[in-house]
Design a protein around this motif. Structure first.
Motif, PDB file in Angstrom:
ATOM      1  N   LYS A 164       7.146  -2.841   8.778  1.00  0.00           N
ATOM      2  CA  LYS A 164       7.745  -1.710   8.056  1.00  0.00           C
ATOM      3  C   LYS A 164       7.059  -0.629   7.370  1.00  0.00           C
ATOM      4  O   LYS A 164       6.089  -1.338   6.639  1.00  0.00           O
ATOM      5  N   VAL A 165       7.268   0.504   7.656  1.00  0.00           N
ATOM      6  CA  VAL A 165       6.756   1.518   6.852  1.00  0.00           C
ATOM      7  C   VAL A 165       8.011   2.367   6.281  1.00  0.00           C
ATOM      8  O   VAL A 165       8.980   2.642   6.907  1.00  0.00           O
ATOM      9  N   TYR A 193       0.702  -1.082  -0.031  1.00  0.00           N
ATOM     10  CA  TYR A 193       0.135  -0.061  -0.095  1.00  0.00           C
ATOM     11  C   TYR A 193       0.878   1.093   0.010  1.00  0.00           C
ATOM     12  O   TYR A 193       1.812   1.321   1.012  1.00  0.00           O
ATOM     13  N   THR A 194       0.643   2.008  -1.075  1.00  0.00           N
ATOM     14  CA  THR A 194       1.810   3.255  -1.173  1.00  0.00           C
ATOM     15  C   THR A 194       0.909   4.373  -1.455  1.00  0.00           C
ATOM     16  O   THR A 194      -0.043   4.426  -2.214  1.00  0.00           O
ATOM     17  N   GLY A 237       4.704   4.022   2.292  1.00  0.00           N
ATOM     18  CA  GLY A 237       4.117   2.697   1.993  1.00  0.00           C
ATOM     19  C   GLY A 237       4.648   1.713   2.981  1.00  0.00           C
ATOM     20  O   GLY A 237       5.319   1.934   3.949  1.00  0.00           O
ATOM     21  N   MET A 238       3.948   0.598   2.904  1.00  0.00           N
ATOM     22  CA  MET A 238       4.120  -0.598   3.492  1.00  0.00           C
ATOM     23  C   MET A 238       3.905  -1.934   2.768  1.00  0.00           C
ATOM     24  O   MET A 238       2.765  -1.863   2.005  1.00  0.00           O
ATOM     25  N   CYS A 242      -3.829   5.347   9.637  1.00  0.00           N
ATOM     26  CA  CYS A 242      -2.740   6.080  10.039  1.00  0.00           C
ATOM     27  C   CYS A 242      -1.893   6.845   8.868  1.00  0.00           C
ATOM     28  O   CYS A 242      -1.543   8.132   8.994  1.00  0.00           O
ATOM     29  N   MET A 243      -1.516   6.096   7.702  1.00  0.00           N
ATOM     30  CA  MET A 243      -0.847   6.349   6.656  1.00  0.00           C
ATOM     31  C   MET A 243      -1.731   7.510   5.841  1.00  0.00           C
ATOM     32  O   MET A 243      -1.373   8.567   5.422  1.00  0.00           O
ATOM     33  N   ASN A 244      -3.210   7.331   5.907  1.00  0.00           N
ATOM     34  CA  ASN A 244      -3.966   8.109   4.949  1.00  0.00           C
ATOM     35  C   ASN A 244      -3.978   9.425   5.933  1.00  0.00           C
ATOM     36  O   ASN A 244      -4.028  10.532   5.364  1.00  0.00           O
TER      37      ASN A 244
END
Length: 127
Positions: free
Chosen positions: A79-80, A4-5, A92-93, A122-124
């Motif tokens: 990992k992120v 997911y990036t 990404g992860m 969290c990424m969003n």
């Protein structure tokens, strides 16, 4: 897709700060912030762009999953990655739901899905 990036116009540093704060609010901590560019430079190799790898863990989730199947430790911590590419910062992860498929243990699928959804949220929030 196994990953997911996302892309953002924030700097790598701003994105790292933002994702760390967002992850913390979900009970995840950053165990290690690996600055690949700086490390390679110390070894005599030049990397033309900034590249950071954050090792992320929720201790309670990690313990629960390892107790259920020790093979899950092959994928821990999560990992992120945050890096520069084509003038943008990427965040990404690898998807926990895809990684968990390698150990063929269906009882872990729901937990992997929950972790993935929380990390994606969290990424969003971080871009």
């Amino acid at each position: 897709m196994f990953h997911y990036t996302l892309e953002t116009k924030k700097s790598v540093e701003q994105t790292v700060d933002s994702i760390q704060a967002s992850l913390k609010s979900e009970g995840f901590g950053v165990l290690w912030d690996f600055n690949v560019k700086d490390t390679l430079q110390e070894k005599g190799y030049e990397l033309n762009h900034t590249y950071r790898i954050l090792e992320v863990c929720n201790p309670g989730e990690a313990k629960s999953m390892i107790d259920q199947n020790p093979l899950v430790s092959y994928f821990l911590p999560c990992k992120v990655v945050v890096y520069e590419e084509d003038g943008l910062t990427k965040l990404g992860m690898a998807r926990p739901t895809k990684l968990i498929e390698f150990i063929n243990d269906d009882k872990l699928n729901d937990t992997a899905k929950d972790i993935e959804e929380r990390m994606i949220a969290c990424m969003n929030q971080s871009i």
